[in-house]
Design an enzyme around this catalytic site. Sequence first.
Site, PDB file in Angstrom:
ATOM      1  N   ILE A  70       0.724  -1.376   0.117  1.00  0.00           N
ATOM      2  CA  ILE A  70      -0.012  -0.032   0.040  1.00  0.00           C
ATOM      3  C   ILE A  70       1.021   1.306   0.071  1.00  0.00           C
ATOM      4  CG2 ILE A  70      -2.006   1.180   1.075  1.00  0.00           C
ATOM      5  CD1 ILE A  70      -2.367  -1.291   2.822  1.00  0.00           C
ATOM      6  N   PRO A  71       1.538   1.480  -1.024  1.00  0.00           N
ATOM      7  CA  PRO A  71       2.381   2.881  -1.083  1.00  0.00           C
ATOM      8  C   PRO A  71       1.355   4.032  -0.997  1.00  0.00           C
ATOM      9  CG  PRO A  71       2.285   1.878  -3.393  1.00  0.00           C
ATOM     10  CD  PRO A  71       1.553   0.817  -2.397  1.00  0.00           C
ATOM     11  N   HIS A  72       1.666   4.836   0.081  1.00  0.00           N
ATOM     12  CA  HIS A  72       0.717   6.056   0.449  1.00  0.00           C
ATOM     13  C   HIS A  72       1.363   7.298   0.826  1.00  0.00           C
ATOM     14  CE1 HIS A  72       1.148   3.569   4.191  1.00  0.00           C
ATOM     15  NE2 HIS A  72       1.119   5.167   4.693  1.00  0.00           N
ATOM     16  N   ALA A  73       0.649   8.293   0.680  1.00  0.00           N
ATOM     17  CA  ALA A  73       1.510   9.597   1.038  1.00  0.00           C
ATOM     18  C   ALA A  73       0.358  10.599   1.430  1.00  0.00           C
ATOM     19  CB  ALA A  73       2.599  10.042   0.152  1.00  0.00           C
TER      20      ALA A  73
END
Length: 158
Positions: A70-73
């Site tokens: 879950i790449p998130h920012a």
Amino acid sequence: MKLAELISANDIFPESDKRFQSKNKWDVIASCTQLFLSSKGMPKLVKHANDILVEREKSMSTGIGEGVAIPHATSDQIDQPLVAFFTFPSGIDFESVDSKPTFILVSMLVPKNQLQKQILALSAIARMGLNNKLKEEILKSSDPELIWSLIYESEKVK
């Protein structure tokens, strides 16, 4: 919050391993970001989004294990969450905490002032990641509408 509320079939990119040449996580993040934001008509956001996703990923892997990343920012350049769903039936090395391949990647950008939405969305994605039967069905499909329906049905209150 439910994952099916955050995405539509237009935000789902099945069999992404057939779309991208590289299998390392940095190139995958860049390719996914480019594909998703271009499909949303937001090509000017691609560099910013890639930069903040890579910065976040460098602090700690978002490969949560069980075949899910879950790449998130957070970003001050958007006013609503942006979520995209990618499948990699062949698996990719995302340096996950369990050291196993990643098959489902859910990329997410959330406005900086909506931290609660980010937490709720991450929770919904993590719940999906624990449902092995759902993941198997998703990975068998190349149809974004069917994948969305599978997610929606799995999140119905029983």
